[in-house]
Design a protein around this motif. Structure first.
Motif, PDB file in Angstrom:
ATOM      1  N   MET A   1       0.848  -1.200   0.000  1.00 46.17           N
ATOM      2  CA  MET A   1       0.000   0.000   0.000  1.00 46.17           C
ATOM      3  C   MET A   1       0.880   1.245   0.000  1.00 46.17           C
ATOM      4  SD  MET A   1      -2.898   1.074   2.780  1.00 46.17           S
ATOM      5  CE  MET A   1      -3.782   2.612   2.611  1.00 46.17           C
ATOM      6  N   MET A   2       0.618   2.175  -0.939  1.00 44.78           N
ATOM      7  CA  MET A   2       1.465   3.354  -1.014  1.00 44.78           C
ATOM      8  C   MET A   2       1.153   4.290   0.153  1.00 44.78           C
ATOM      9  SD  MET A   2      -0.198   5.634  -4.087  1.00 44.78           S
ATOM     10  CE  MET A   2      -1.861   6.277  -3.999  1.00 44.78           C
ATOM     11  N   ARG A   3       2.205   4.967   0.581  1.00 49.54           N
ATOM     12  CA  ARG A   3       2.058   5.893   1.708  1.00 49.54           C
ATOM     13  C   ARG A   3       1.755   7.287   1.173  1.00 49.54           C
ATOM     14  NH1 ARG A   3       6.357   6.702   6.675  1.00 49.54           N
ATOM     15  NH2 ARG A   3       5.174   8.310   7.797  1.00 49.54           N
ATOM     16  N   THR A   4       0.640   7.858   1.588  1.00 50.88           N
ATOM     17  CA  THR A   4       0.214   9.151   1.061  1.00 50.88           C
ATOM     18  C   THR A   4       1.034  10.286   1.674  1.00 50.88           C
ATOM     19  OG1 THR A   4      -1.618  10.682   0.868  1.00 50.88           O
ATOM     20  CG2 THR A   4      -1.562   9.336   2.840  1.00 50.88           C
ATOM     21  N   PRO A   5       1.357  11.303   0.876  1.00 51.53           N
ATOM     22  CA  PRO A   5       2.055  12.461   1.429  1.00 51.53           C
ATOM     23  C   PRO A   5       1.082  13.484   2.022  1.00 51.53           C
ATOM     24  CG  PRO A   5       1.790  12.748  -0.922  1.00 51.53           C
ATOM     25  CD  PRO A   5       1.182  11.400  -0.585  1.00 51.53           C
ATOM     26  N   LEU A   6      -0.219  13.205   1.956  1.00 53.23           N
ATOM     27  CA  LEU A   6      -1.204  14.171   2.420  1.00 53.23           C
ATOM     28  C   LEU A   6      -1.056  14.463   3.911  1.00 53.23           C
ATOM     29  CD1 LEU A   6      -4.537  13.200   0.641  1.00 53.23           C
ATOM     30  CD2 LEU A   6      -3.329  15.383   0.466  1.00 53.23           C
ATOM     31  N   GLU A   7      -1.068  15.736   4.233  1.00 50.72           N
ATOM     32  CA  GLU A   7      -1.047  16.200   5.615  1.00 50.72           C
ATOM     33  C   GLU A   7      -2.176  17.205   5.800  1.00 50.72           C
ATOM     34  OE1 GLU A   7       2.780  17.841   6.449  1.00 50.72           O
ATOM     35  OE2 GLU A   7       3.870  16.117   5.663  1.00 50.72           O
ATOM     36  N   LEU A   8      -2.455  17.541   7.056  1.00 45.07           N
ATOM     37  CA  LEU A   8      -3.506  18.509   7.318  1.00 45.07           C
ATOM     38  C   LEU A   8      -3.233  19.835   6.618  1.00 45.07           C
ATOM     39  CD1 LEU A   8      -4.383  18.027  11.102  1.00 45.07           C
ATOM     40  CD2 LEU A   8      -5.863  17.602   9.137  1.00 45.07           C
ATOM     41  N   ARG A   9      -1.958  20.232   6.534  1.00 46.12           N
ATOM     42  CA  ARG A   9      -1.637  21.501   5.900  1.00 46.12           C
ATOM     43  C   ARG A   9      -2.052  21.512   4.426  1.00 46.12           C
ATOM     44  NH1 ARG A   9       3.725  21.606   3.415  1.00 46.12           N
ATOM     45  NH2 ARG A   9       4.583  19.497   3.426  1.00 46.12           N
ATOM     46  N   HIS A  10      -1.947  20.360   3.757  1.00 51.27           N
ATOM     47  CA  HIS A  10      -2.374  20.299   2.363  1.00 51.27           C
ATOM     48  C   HIS A  10      -3.888  20.499   2.246  1.00 51.27           C
ATOM     49  CE1 HIS A  10       1.346  17.609   2.030  1.00 51.27           C
ATOM     50  NE2 HIS A  10       1.648  18.760   1.451  1.00 51.27           N
ATOM     51  N   LEU A  11      -4.628  19.912   3.171  1.00 53.48           N
ATOM     52  CA  LEU A  11      -6.077  20.044   3.140  1.00 53.48           C
ATOM     53  C   LEU A  11      -6.501  21.483   3.471  1.00 53.48           C
ATOM     54  CD1 LEU A  11      -7.117  16.686   4.841  1.00 53.48           C
ATOM     55  CD2 LEU A  11      -6.788  17.195   2.409  1.00 53.48           C
ATOM     56  N   HIS A  12      -5.768  22.113   4.400  1.00 46.54           N
ATOM     57  CA  HIS A  12      -6.022  23.522   4.689  1.00 46.54           C
ATOM     58  C   HIS A  12      -5.773  24.371   3.439  1.00 46.54           C
ATOM     59  CE1 HIS A  12      -6.959  23.731   8.947  1.00 46.54           C
ATOM     60  NE2 HIS A  12      -5.970  22.897   9.231  1.00 46.54           N
TER      61      HIS A  12
ATOM     62  N   ALA B   1       4.003  19.444  -5.567  1.00 45.46           N
ATOM     63  CA  ALA B   1       4.431  18.190  -4.950  1.00 45.46           C
ATOM     64  C   ALA B   1       3.266  17.202  -4.890  1.00 45.46           C
ATOM     65  CB  ALA B   1       4.989  18.457  -3.552  1.00 45.46           C
ATOM     66  N   LEU B   2       2.072  17.702  -4.553  1.00 49.29           N
ATOM     67  CA  LEU B   2       0.901  16.831  -4.519  1.00 49.29           C
ATOM     68  C   LEU B   2       0.549  16.353  -5.925  1.00 49.29           C
ATOM     69  CD1 LEU B   2      -1.608  18.512  -2.023  1.00 49.29           C
ATOM     70  CD2 LEU B   2      -0.349  16.391  -1.712  1.00 49.29           C
ATOM     71  N   GLU B   3       0.579  17.258  -6.895  1.00 45.72           N
ATOM     72  CA  GLU B   3       0.237  16.887  -8.263  1.00 45.72           C
ATOM     73  C   GLU B   3       1.238  15.886  -8.824  1.00 45.72           C
ATOM     74  OE1 GLU B   3      -2.140  20.819  -9.891  1.00 45.72           O
ATOM     75  OE2 GLU B   3       0.049  20.781 -10.048  1.00 45.72           O
ATOM     76  N   SER B   4       2.497  16.019  -8.439  1.00 42.66           N
ATOM     77  CA  SER B   4       3.513  15.075  -8.887  1.00 42.66           C
ATOM     78  C   SER B   4       3.260  13.681  -8.308  1.00 42.66           C
ATOM     79  CB  SER B   4       4.908  15.570  -8.481  1.00 42.66           C
ATOM     80  OG  SER B   4       5.900  14.634  -8.831  1.00 42.66           O
ATOM     81  N   PHE B   5       2.856  13.640  -7.040  1.00 45.35           N
ATOM     82  CA  PHE B   5       2.601  12.346  -6.405  1.00 45.35           C
ATOM     83  C   PHE B   5       1.389  11.658  -7.034  1.00 45.35           C
ATOM     84  CE2 PHE B   5       0.323   9.764  -3.283  1.00 45.35           C
ATOM     85  CZ  PHE B   5       1.313   8.870  -2.905  1.00 45.35           C
ATOM     86  N   PHE B   6       0.297  12.419  -7.250  1.00 51.39           N
ATOM     87  CA  PHE B   6      -0.920  11.819  -7.785  1.00 51.39           C
ATOM     88  C   PHE B   6      -0.905  11.703  -9.307  1.00 51.39           C
ATOM     89  CE2 PHE B   6      -2.596  13.447  -3.666  1.00 51.39           C
ATOM     90  CZ  PHE B   6      -3.029  12.235  -3.161  1.00 51.39           C
ATOM     91  N   GLY B   7       0.012  12.423  -9.936  1.00 53.39           N
ATOM     92  CA  GLY B   7       0.131  12.318 -11.390  1.00 53.39           C
ATOM     93  C   GLY B   7      -0.960  13.027 -12.164  1.00 53.39           C
TER      94      GLY B   7
ATOM     95  N   ALA C   1      -9.937  15.497  -9.669  1.00 52.60           N
ATOM     96  CA  ALA C   1      -9.041  15.061  -8.591  1.00 52.60           C
ATOM     97  C   ALA C   1      -9.008  16.085  -7.470  1.00 52.60           C
ATOM     98  CB  ALA C   1      -7.634  14.826  -9.144  1.00 52.60           C
ATOM     99  N   GLY C   2      -8.947  17.375  -7.835  1.00 49.14           N
ATOM    100  CA  GLY C   2      -8.949  18.418  -6.823  1.00 49.14           C
ATOM    101  C   GLY C   2     -10.241  18.447  -6.036  1.00 49.14           C
ATOM    102  N   LYS C   3     -11.375  18.234  -6.717  1.00 49.14           N
ATOM    103  CA  LYS C   3     -12.665  18.214  -6.029  1.00 49.14           C
ATOM    104  C   LYS C   3     -12.748  17.053  -5.042  1.00 49.14           C
ATOM    105  CE  LYS C   3     -15.262  20.429  -9.787  1.00 49.14           C
ATOM    106  NZ  LYS C   3     -16.305  20.244 -10.832  1.00 49.14           N
ATOM    107  N   ARG C   4     -12.144  15.923  -5.421  1.00 48.13           N
ATOM    108  CA  ARG C   4     -12.178  14.774  -4.506  1.00 48.13           C
ATOM    109  C   ARG C   4     -11.376  15.061  -3.238  1.00 48.13           C
ATOM    110  NH1 ARG C   4     -13.028  12.188  -1.127  1.00 48.13           N
ATOM    111  NH2 ARG C   4     -13.158   9.932  -0.852  1.00 48.13           N
ATOM    112  N   LEU C   5     -10.223  15.723  -3.401  1.00 48.68           N
ATOM    113  CA  LEU C   5      -9.436  16.075  -2.223  1.00 48.68           C
ATOM    114  C   LEU C   5     -10.141  17.144  -1.393  1.00 48.68           C
ATOM    115  CD1 LEU C   5      -5.756  16.070  -3.554  1.00 48.68           C
ATOM    116  CD2 LEU C   5      -6.901  14.367  -2.118  1.00 48.68           C
TER     117      LEU C   5
END
Length: 307
Positions: free
Chosen positions: A1-12, A43-49, A65-69
């Motif tokens: 399972m891939m480890r997500t780079p998502l953090e609370l700061r990204h969601l903010h 960095a997020l766009e690079s990870f999710f492609g 993809a942005g709407k889903r996040l």
């Protein structure tokens, strides 16, 4: 399972992008440089492609993809903030009161929405506005007649904590057929033979006098009115000029009721701060109320920048 780079700061970040509609204003709201914010998104766009929003769209349009996040952010961020508030209430008590006083006649335009948003987050805090206009709001803090004051000019000699809110443009207001409209901006000398229409407040509380006219030795005739709409009616009737915050008069400008010009070069700006006594600053809800005011105003008021 891939480890997500998502953090609370990204969601903010995603929520701030959605509420402000631009990278530059989102960066202000997050206290980041625009380049740092862009790097975070890339960095997020690079990870999710894939891209998260459409570049050069105004306001920003999110991709699927942005709407889903964003959906994730709307679930996670409120839950995290609620948990933080619950812990603060457990540590320091859930209730309390927050009595607010203002020096600014137009502050209620943005203060009420901020209070509404705060009530949802701190339902056990009793909010109240100290009635009437108070030119010495800091004095009310020392007299224990108010807990938080909205002021324009901090006094470094006062034993008070100042919380920066935002900086805003102050525009000159003229009748739609006024001869001065041929100018791109107004100078101090343009007010010399005019009547300056203001709120009935001390001169030191009027930025146009303190920053522009008095230093230039210009003392125009004066007239006062209690309400913003009354000032604008006088301006529209060629009874004089006024100088008010852009955010306070934007709806009237959009309807063509009066016309506006910048004052001075660089344009005249004002600032607003929240002030509390150090003993009250420690209450768990104070920092959150300041944050709510800043976030609400950045998302809703035109022509402001966070301090």
């Amino acid at each position: 399972m891939m480890r997500t780079p998502l953090e609370l700061r990204h969601l903010h970040t995603l929520r701030m992008l959605r509420s402000t509609g631009s990278l530059s204003r989102a960066a202000q709201g997050l206290c980041l440089t625009q380049s740092a914010l862009s790097h975070q998104i890339k960095a997020l766009e690079s990870f999710f492609g894939c891209a998260l929003f459409v570049r050069k769209s105004s306001p920003l349009r999110f991709t699927p993809a942005g709407k889903r996040l964003l959906e994730l952010a709307e679930t996670v961020i409120p839950a995290a903030e609620e948990a933080e508030r619950d812990i603060a209430r457990l540590a320091a008590g859930a209730g309390g009161s927050l009595r607010i006083t203002v020096e600014c006649h137009t502050c209620f335009d943005w203060l009420m929405p901020s209070m509404d948003a705060f009530r949802q987050r701190w339902p056990d805090v009793d909010l109240d506005i100290v009635s009437g206009f108070h030119p010495d709001s800091i004095g009310l803090l020392h007299e224990d007649r108010a807990d938080l004051a909205i002021i324009a000019v901090p006094d470094p000699d006062e034993a008070v904590d100042y919380h920066p809110l935002f900086r805003f443009q102050i525009v000159g207001l003229l009748a739609n057929d006024h001869p001065l409209l041929v100018r791109d901006r107004l100078a101090a000398a343009d007010f010399r033979d005019e009547t300056l229409i203001t709120y009935p407040v001390p001169d030191e509380m009027l930025d146009v006098l303190r920053q522009v006219l008095t230093p230039a030795g210009v003392a125009p005739k004066r007239r006062t009115a209690e309400l913003t709409i009354a000032i604008l009616q006088l301006v529209a009737s060629r009874r004089g000029l006024a100088a008010l915050p852009l955010w306070a008069v934007a709806p009237y400008l959009e309807r063509g009721y009066v016309s506006a010009r910048p004052i001075g070069d660089p344009p005249l700006v004002g600032e607003l701060y929240a002030a509390t006594l150090p003993s009250f600053t420690q209450r768990p809800f104070v920092a959150d109320f300041v944050a709510v005011m800043r976030e609400t105003c950045l998302a809703t008021l035109p022509g402001i920048d966070l301090l």
